[in-house]
Design an enzyme around this catalytic site. Sequence first.
Site, short mmCIF file in Angstrom:
data_model
loop_
_atom_site.label_atom_id
_atom_site.label_comp_id
_atom_site.label_asym_id
_atom_site.label_seq_id
_atom_site.Cartn_x
_atom_site.Cartn_y
_atom_site.Cartn_z
N GLU A 11 -13.31 -21.68 -31.85
CA GLU A 11 -13.57 -23.08 -31.55
C GLU A 11 -12.95 -24.00 -32.60
O GLU A 11 -12.38 -25.04 -32.27
CB GLU A 11 -15.08 -23.35 -31.45
N CYS B 96 -19.30 -23.50 -35.79
CA CYS B 96 -18.59 -24.07 -34.64
C CYS B 96 -19.50 -25.00 -33.84
O CYS B 96 -19.06 -26.04 -33.35
CB CYS B 96 -18.05 -22.94 -33.77
N HIS C 80 -12.51 -19.75 -36.83
CA HIS C 80 -13.12 -19.18 -35.63
C HIS C 80 -12.40 -19.79 -34.43
O HIS C 80 -11.66 -20.77 -34.57
CB HIS C 80 -14.61 -19.52 -35.58
N SER D 79 -20.65 -17.13 -27.57
CA SER D 79 -21.55 -18.19 -28.02
C SER D 79 -21.13 -18.71 -29.39
O SER D 79 -20.97 -17.93 -30.33
CB SER D 79 -22.98 -17.63 -28.10
N CYS E 222 -20.97 -19.97 -33.09
CA CYS E 222 -21.79 -19.75 -34.28
C CYS E 222 -22.29 -21.08 -34.82
O CYS E 222 -21.90 -22.15 -34.33
CB CYS E 222 -20.96 -19.01 -35.34
#
Length: 145
Positions: free
Chosen positions: A52, A82, A50, A77, A79
């Site tokens: 991040e 992350c 992902h 935002s 998850c």
Amino acid sequence: MDPFLQAAIDEARKGLAAGGIPIGSVLVLEGQIIGRGHNQRVQKGSVIHHAEMNCLENAGRLKASVYQRCTIYSTLSPCPMCSGAILLYGIPRVVVGENKTFQGPETYVRAQGVEVSILQEPECIRLMENFIQKNPQLWNEDIGE
């Protein structure tokens, strides 16, 4: 616009241009970007890249004292995975471009003492809405549905 959020948006666009999901992230220490990344699950055939996670990976191995002085910016935002990394490394501030299209465990993250700012940046919302509309299956895979 915040220049660090803009850098995260640039990362998201880079990911989209490479056939991936348009989510970007940057890690900032004392006004300098020390890590940047974008969602690369498609490009790397990865279950964990992902935005991040990719950003943290690209920042390299850092001491806990460094993370504890950072802010992580994400176009979306974070998850649960992350958010867990943010908590694990003690990153005290998260700036989120938008949480309209997806909302991670923000309440839990805040309860752990992390400052979470949600900007609802129209460009971030537009990027995700367009992507989700065109790629619903890929999006659902990304968020574990």
